[in-house]
Write an enzyme that holds these catalytic residues in place. Structure first.
Site, PDB file in Angstrom:
ATOM      1  N   SER A  29     135.076  48.707 -11.198  1.00  0.00           N
ATOM      2  CA  SER A  29     134.767  47.322 -10.874  1.00  0.00           C
ATOM      3  C   SER A  29     134.431  47.197  -9.409  1.00  0.00           C
ATOM      4  O   SER A  29     134.973  47.916  -8.573  1.00  0.00           O
ATOM      5  CB  SER A  29     135.968  46.425 -11.209  1.00  0.00           C
ATOM      6  N   LYS A  30     133.562  46.254  -9.092  1.00  0.00           N
ATOM      7  CA  LYS A  30     133.203  46.033  -7.689  1.00  0.00           C
ATOM      8  C   LYS A  30     134.387  45.519  -6.891  1.00  0.00           C
ATOM      9  O   LYS A  30     134.398  45.601  -5.665  1.00  0.00           O
ATOM     10  CB  LYS A  30     132.025  45.060  -7.589  1.00  0.00           C
TER      11      LYS A  30
END
Length: 447
Positions: free
Chosen positions: A210-211
């Site tokens: 995930s960012k």
């Protein structure tokens, strides 16, 4: 782009640009075109509308007039009862007369697909035999929204059929929806493609990539000097589908070694801390390749001018032959091209301002040492390694009357780089080359 509320301007173009950067451009796309276009779903709405009409005529789908408020109440009631929210299929039971009456009143509607029980098992190329009785756990899904846009369930089936797709490889989160999609293929009377669901890439701590866990956008890796081959290499090493784990594979090698039957169902942990080592391997390969090396030469010249431009870099150290020499001698020692413009390597690009007095303050034999080194470099064709050059320097020191080896190294380091610390003198001399070494010593001793 079927969900217009979530469309980000430029995002699709950015994806294609990054695929081009990675060396895996699409065969067909909005930008490249192709025989099965258009390639944006917002431009295929008539195709989806006709497909939904076919399902409505066959009784495999129906119009649903439930309002957003009613659906929200259903959801809240399910959550209050600790149940999974699902549509109650209310409009499935409307008669043709009731449907016509609602249409005459101008009520808004969507198209829902009738989920039937008794799905057939299917063989996934990764997970083996599967089936999911979706009708037992889900309500009838929306396939065409009120704005005329399809949902993924309808769009992927229609697109894959009309585009002649033979194999669908997608993330494992879609595995449970495949039975639903196969029901759609059956309702249309179409032969489905083969499916392979792929395990996810996870952070090294086991969490979903995930960012929020860090900047994982490809643009960041490109900006930071990572080579696309290094990213492909690390991703395929932490996954599976290859005969063995092996760092340094090219795209051609990845293609030739890939076997879909070797993909496991285990999620892959992506440890990006190892990415610089992968980059070092592929940068070395780029340097060794004559054509790719020329591109690196131009990039390094631009980097040098950008980083050291205000220090009046001499044009001689930007000459192609010199820059190419630096690359060849430093290959394997650097992970990024930018390493060569770090402070450790500033001596390569900025000639020091050192006086004869500074050198003589270190050793009264500065002139004699300079002459010995110049003579050595004139014969350097016979010196091919850093170890040999180090031995030759040790031998030169033995020819001096009173200068210690450490003092001689200090003197040469100052003459060549103007610095007190950094790489070994032998490394500097080997990388600079005979002409540059002699030029710097002459300049220092005559200044």
């Amino acid at each position: 782009d079927t969900d217009q509320a979530r469309v980000v301007p430029g995002a699709a173009e950015g994806i294609e640009e990054m695929l081009d950067w990675a060396g895996i451009p699409p065969d067909e796309s909005p930008r490249r075109g192709g025989p099965f276009g258009p390639y944006q779903q917002s431009q295929r709405l008539e195709l989806y509308r006709r497909a939904s009409e076919v399902l409505l005529e066959r009784g495999a789908a129906y119009r649903c007039f439930c309002t957003a408020q009613r659906l929200e109440l259903l959801k809240k009631e399910a959550l209050r009862s600790h149940q999974t929210p699902r549509y109650d299929n209310r409009c499935r039971h409307l008669t043709p007369v009731e449907v016509a009456e609602k249409l005459a009143r101008g009520l808004g509607w969507v198209v829902r697909f009738r989920l039937e029980k008794g799905v057939q098992p299917f063989r996934d190329l990764v997970y083996g035999w599967n089936k999911h009785e979706v009708a037992d756990v889900e309500g009838d899904p929306v396939i065409l929204k009120g704005d005329g846009f399809p949902t993924y369930h309808l769009a992927n089936v229609v697109d894959d059929h009309y585009m002649g797709i033979s194999h669908v490889l997608r993330g494992t989160e879609w595995l449970t929806s495949t039975s639903k999609h196969l029901l759609l293929y059956k309702a249309f009377g179409w032969d489905p493609p083969e499916f392979a669901h792929l395990p996810l890439l996870l952070n090294k701590d086991g969490g979903k990539l995930s960012k929020r866990q860090g900047d994982i956008f490809l643009e960041r890796f490109a900006r930071d000097g990572f080579l696309p081959e290094a990213l492909l290499d690390i991703v395929t090493n932490c996954g599976s589908g290859f005969t063995e784990k092996q760092m340094g594979r090219t795209l051609e090698e990845l293609i030739s070694q890939f076997e879909i039957g070797r993909i496991t169902t285990h999620s892959a942990l992506l440890d990006l801390e190892n990415l610089p080592e992968f980059n070092r391997i592929h940068l070395t390969r780029h340097i060794e390749h004559k054509g790719l090396r020329q591109k690196l030469v131009r990039e390094l010249q631009e980097l040098v001018e950008h980083v050291y431009g205000d220090q009046q870099v001499d044009q001689e150290v930007l000459e192609k032959e010199y820059v190419e020499r630096v690359l060849l001698l430093r290959k394997g020692h650097i992970a990024f091209l930018r390493n060569l413009v770090s402070s450790d390597y500033s001596y390569l690009w900025v000639r020091p301002s050192v006086s004869r007095e500074q050198l003589r303050a270190i050793s009264a034999e500065a002139d004699e040492i300079g002459a010995l080194v110049v003579g050595l470099m004139a014969r350097q064709a016979a010196v091919v390694t850093m170890e040999e050059l180090s031995r030759a320097l040790r031998s030169l020191q033995e020819q001096t009357r009173e200068t210690k080896y450490s003092s001689m190294m200090q003197l040469l380091r100052l003459a060549l780089s103007g610095q007190q610390h950094g790489p070994s003198v032998a490394e500097m001399m080997l990388t600079l080359g005979p002409r540059e070494v002699c030029g710097r010593i002459h300049k220092a001793l005559s200044g």
